[in-house]
Write a protein that holds these residues in place. Structure first.
Motif, short mmCIF file in Angstrom:
data_model
loop_
_atom_site.label_atom_id
_atom_site.label_comp_id
_atom_site.label_asym_id
_atom_site.label_seq_id
_atom_site.Cartn_x
_atom_site.Cartn_y
_atom_site.Cartn_z
N PRO A 48 -1.08 8.44 7.48
CA PRO A 48 -1.94 7.41 6.87
C PRO A 48 -1.69 6.03 7.47
O PRO A 48 -2.62 5.22 7.56
N ALA A 49 -0.46 5.75 7.90
CA ALA A 49 -0.16 4.44 8.49
C ALA A 49 -0.98 4.21 9.75
O ALA A 49 -1.47 3.10 10.01
N GLN A 64 -7.86 0.73 11.04
CA GLN A 64 -8.90 0.13 10.21
C GLN A 64 -8.66 -1.36 10.01
O GLN A 64 -9.61 -2.15 9.89
N ALA A 65 -7.40 -1.78 10.00
CA ALA A 65 -7.09 -3.21 9.89
C ALA A 65 -7.59 -3.96 11.12
O ALA A 65 -8.14 -5.06 11.03
N ILE A 78 0.87 -1.17 0.00
CA ILE A 78 0.00 0.00 0.00
C ILE A 78 0.91 1.22 0.00
O ILE A 78 1.72 1.39 0.92
N ILE A 109 -4.43 3.17 8.75
CA ILE A 109 -4.44 1.81 8.21
C ILE A 109 -4.40 0.79 9.34
O ILE A 109 -5.13 -0.21 9.33
N GLN A 169 -8.20 -0.81 0.15
CA GLN A 169 -6.85 -1.32 0.05
C GLN A 169 -6.62 -2.50 0.98
O GLN A 169 -6.00 -3.51 0.60
N LEU A 170 -7.13 -2.40 2.20
CA LEU A 170 -6.96 -3.48 3.17
C LEU A 170 -7.76 -4.72 2.78
O LEU A 170 -7.29 -5.85 2.95
N PHE A 185 -9.12 3.52 4.11
CA PHE A 185 -8.25 2.52 3.49
C PHE A 185 -8.88 1.14 3.47
O PHE A 185 -8.17 0.13 3.30
N ASN A 186 -10.18 1.07 3.61
CA ASN A 186 -10.85 -0.22 3.65
C ASN A 186 -10.74 -0.97 2.32
O ASN A 186 -10.60 -2.20 2.32
N PHE A 231 2.87 -5.77 9.49
CA PHE A 231 3.00 -4.50 8.77
C PHE A 231 4.47 -4.07 8.83
O PHE A 231 5.09 -4.09 9.89
N MET A 236 4.36 -0.98 3.63
CA MET A 236 3.79 0.36 3.53
C MET A 236 4.91 1.41 3.55
O MET A 236 5.32 1.88 4.62
#
Length: 405
Positions: A255-256, A262-263, A192, A259, A235-236, A232-233, A272, A249
């Motif tokens: 943004p990290a 949301q993960a 990502i 992510i 992408q994940l 980021f759903n 990650f 990443m």
């Protein structure tokens, strides 16, 4: 061979006392500068000490805005180094640090102000795109420029006067791919990255090329347009559906952090793996550091290291700013010592023109017998294209701190 002069803890304490005593003479002296992640009022500068008879360094980076954690860190790390250097009693330096808010046009304006105020050496910029713009100006005007953290090869490309203390983007990408493969961290890799950012794209391109060469399987590549992205759903989900057990990443911490959050919400728990732009995520205001547990990233500096040099720096930094220094602060510290060592070796004096200083420092940095031992690497040397040579370090977040792997 020139080595950094690291002062003892006793001297560190004395220096911090002097920093506190001297802060009243400046609008934003060392003791009043906010810790990494804080805010500095727009328009204010950080200028250290009396500039009479000193070599004037002009710094540029974001002190406000979304990238402020980087700019503040590079400024503060540099200030710690200059307090030490000036206390040695030899060459004296001053630092006037201008806020560019991470904006290209504002960075060029900051450069013009610094030059108008008599800066002889340019320190920065902190982020890539502003640094590329300023580097074009310093090249034409023949000012020596050293950046702590602008890692794209476009920063130095075609410019003999611009040097980096940070790793280049291709170096990070290829090193990450090899490390993941050699240590069996993942059999199926998702990526990502920000395809609108030179830093992120440069690392990805090198990562992808190296992964192909060594047989590291990339199962999906997902992008986003800029660091203001909040969802980021997609992408994940793509990474999860592809069976990726590691997500690479090469992005910044903002943004990290989203992510990672949301993960967790979707129950996706791969490894990650990030690069130096992710350093600072543990200091992000409002971020639940437990979300970063197990996160791996490449960084040249571990603030929890137990070697004397690191312990001394962290102690001084905490006493001055009250926070844990990140890699960008360490890069800034190393920049100042690299300039100091080069100026000492080249016989630079405060009455020299910026252009004469530039040519002398170019010759010194590219000399075969010049190297610097710093917080972010030992025996650091520079090639004629401005790239630094030093070994990367991979750390893992465990219990809210970095553990060197």
């Amino acid at each position: 061979m020139k080595k950094l002069r690291i002062l003892s803890l006793a001297l560190a304490g004395a220096l911090c006392v002097s920093m506190l005593a001297g802060c009243g003479s400046n609008d934003q002296g060392s003791a009043n500068t906010p810790a990494a992640g804080g805010e500095t009022p727009a328009g204010e500068t950080g200028s250290t000490g009396d500039t009479t008879g000193t070599i004037k360094i002009g710094g540029i980076g974001p002190l406000t805005g979304s990238a402020a954690v980087y700019g503040l860190a590079t400024k503060q790390g540099a200030e710690v180094a200059l307090e030490e250097i000036n206390a040695l009693g030899g060459l004296q330096f001053s630092l006037d640090f201008q806020d560019d808010e991470g904006d290209t046009e504002k960075a060029v304006n900051a450069y013009n102000k610094l030059i108008g105020d008599g800066a002889q050496i340019i320190y920065g910029c902190t982020t890539t795109n502003p640094c590329v713009a300023v580097a074009a100006e310093t090249y034409n005007a023949r000012y020596f420029q050293l950046t702590p953290s602008a890692s794209s090869t476009t920063v130095t490309e075609g410019k003999d006067n611009v040097f980096q203390v940070c790793f280049t983007d291709p170096n990070q990408g290829s090193t990450a791919a090899n490390y993941i493969k050699d240590n069996n961290l993942g059999t199926k890799v998702a990526v990502i990255y920000n395809n609108g950012d030179a830093y992120s794209t440069g690392i990805y391109n090198a990562f992808q090329a190296t992964a192909e060469e060594i047989g590291l399987e990339i199962v999906t590549v997902q992008t986003f347009p800029d660091d203001s992205n909040t969802d980021f759903n997609v992408q994940l989900t793509a990474a999860k559906d592809a069976g990726a057990d590691l997500v690479f990443m090469p992005i910044y911490y903002t943004p990290a952090s989203l992510i990672l959050s949301q993960a967790k919400t979707m129950g996706y728990e791969p490894t990650f793996f990030g690069c130096d732009g992710m350093d600072g995520i543990l200091d992000l205001e409002g971020f639940d550091v437990s979300l970063a547990e197990g996160l791996m990233l490449m960084t040249p500096f571990n603030a929890w290291g137990e070697d004397e040099r690191t312990v001394n720096f962290v102690t001084e930094y905490q006493e001055a700013y009250g926070g844990i220094p990140n890699q960008f602060a360490a890069d800034g510290y190393d920049c100042m010592y690299a300039i100091y060592e080069a100026c000492t070796a080249a016989g630079i004096t405060a009455d020299m023109s910026a252009q004469d200083i530039c040519e002398a420092l170019i010759a010194q940095f590219t000399s075969a017998d010049f190297s610097v031992d710093g917080l972010t690497g030992t025996g650091m040397t520079w090639s004629t294209n401005g790239e630094v040579s030093k070994a990367p370090v991979v750390v893992k977040v465990e219990g809210g701190q970095y553990v060197t792997q």
